[in-house]
Scaffold this active site. Sequence first.
Site, PDB file in Angstrom:
ATOM      1  N   HIS A  78       0.862  -1.202   0.000  1.00  0.00           N
ATOM      2  CA  HIS A  78       0.000   0.000   0.000  1.00  0.00           C
ATOM      3  C   HIS A  78       0.894   1.247   0.000  1.00  0.00           C
ATOM      4  CE1 HIS A  78      -2.915   3.013   1.218  1.00  0.00           C
ATOM      5  NE2 HIS A  78      -3.854   2.152   0.856  1.00  0.00           N
TER       6      HIS A  78
ATOM      7  N   GLU B 160      -4.133   2.122  -7.111  1.00  0.00           N
ATOM      8  CA  GLU B 160      -4.510   3.252  -6.255  1.00  0.00           C
ATOM      9  C   GLU B 160      -3.591   4.425  -6.557  1.00  0.00           C
ATOM     10  OE1 GLU B 160      -6.729   2.118  -2.406  1.00  0.00           O
ATOM     11  OE2 GLU B 160      -4.605   1.974  -1.999  1.00  0.00           O
TER      12      GLU B 160
HETATM   13  P1  13P Z   1      -9.877   6.355   0.660  1.00  0.00           P
HETATM   14  O1  13P Z   1     -11.003   5.523   0.087  1.00  0.00           O
HETATM   15  O2  13P Z   1     -10.140   6.831   2.044  1.00  0.00           O
HETATM   16  O3  13P Z   1      -9.451   7.441  -0.299  1.00  0.00           O
HETATM   17  O4  13P Z   1      -8.615   5.370   0.815  1.00  0.00           O
HETATM   18  C1  13P Z   1      -8.217   4.642  -0.293  1.00  0.00           C
HETATM   19  C2  13P Z   1      -7.209   3.653   0.119  1.00  0.00           C
HETATM   20  O5  13P Z   1      -6.065   3.992   0.328  1.00  0.00           O
HETATM   21  C3  13P Z   1      -7.658   2.259   0.276  1.00  0.00           C
HETATM   22  O6  13P Z   1      -6.579   1.383   0.400  1.00  0.00           O
END
Ligand code: 13P
Length: 254
Positions: free
Chosen positions: A97, A167
């Site tokens: 992450h 992401e």
């Molecule tokens: P948010 O949905 O709070 O933007 O976070 C995304 C995230 O990092 C999920 O792993």
Amino acid sequence: MVKAKTLVVANWKMNPETYKEAEKIYAGSVVALKKASKVKVVLCLPYTWLTDFSHKEKKVVSFGAQDASIEVKGPHTGEVSPTMLTSSGVEYVILGHSERRALGETDELVSQKVSASLKTGLRVILCVGEKTRDLHGDYLLFLRHQIINSLNKIPKRYLKKLIVAYEPVWAIGKSDDEAMNVRDLHETSIFIKKALAEIYGPVEGMKIPILYGGSVSHKNAKDLLTLGEVQGLLVGRESLNPKKFESLLLSING
Ligand code: 13P
């Protein structure tokens, strides 16, 4: 052929603050996900509650950790091994992450974690994503390298348990109208599939599910999923509010 269920991974991150609140959110989430039978939900909780809750409700919900060690056991203070997770009823793990990469996790370490977790039988949700976008497309090079390096030496035979979560760091923690636009998401998901096909060949590479994460809400979830053409969503803040989480799940349950 049976269509795979849409995957929604809830990443609670380091939330909420107390066990009592966690119990409430968990109970609300279970009510929500029971109403959305066409969605497969994975709850990724902090370790403190993960194995406590993973012994309940096993049939409707799957559990995931937010990190795992590259080691199996031994003198590694503060670490939790993939075997400890699998033997406690945990099926999934989020690895790489951006919030962990920001603490210093390199692609090399991420690839070692991916390898150790896959070998233990965990399903790995590998996170990738650029920090910023530029007009020249350098972010695509960055993304390609990050994917290739984070999967360094991961053999084809483990691919069935691999999921890639895209992401973009710039879209995390924003308001829902600042999530990625669906056209860009569609383009990027194709780009990621191509990078995976480059590593594993077109047949296997294209089968790896892609999730999108970054300010997903009950308002934008359906469009991100259907127009962005991804196979699931990785949800942060919205998963901590059971009512909103329920709206999100129902919006994509069709
Ligand atoms: P948010 O949905 O709070 O933007 O976070 C995304 C995230 O990092 C999920 O792993």
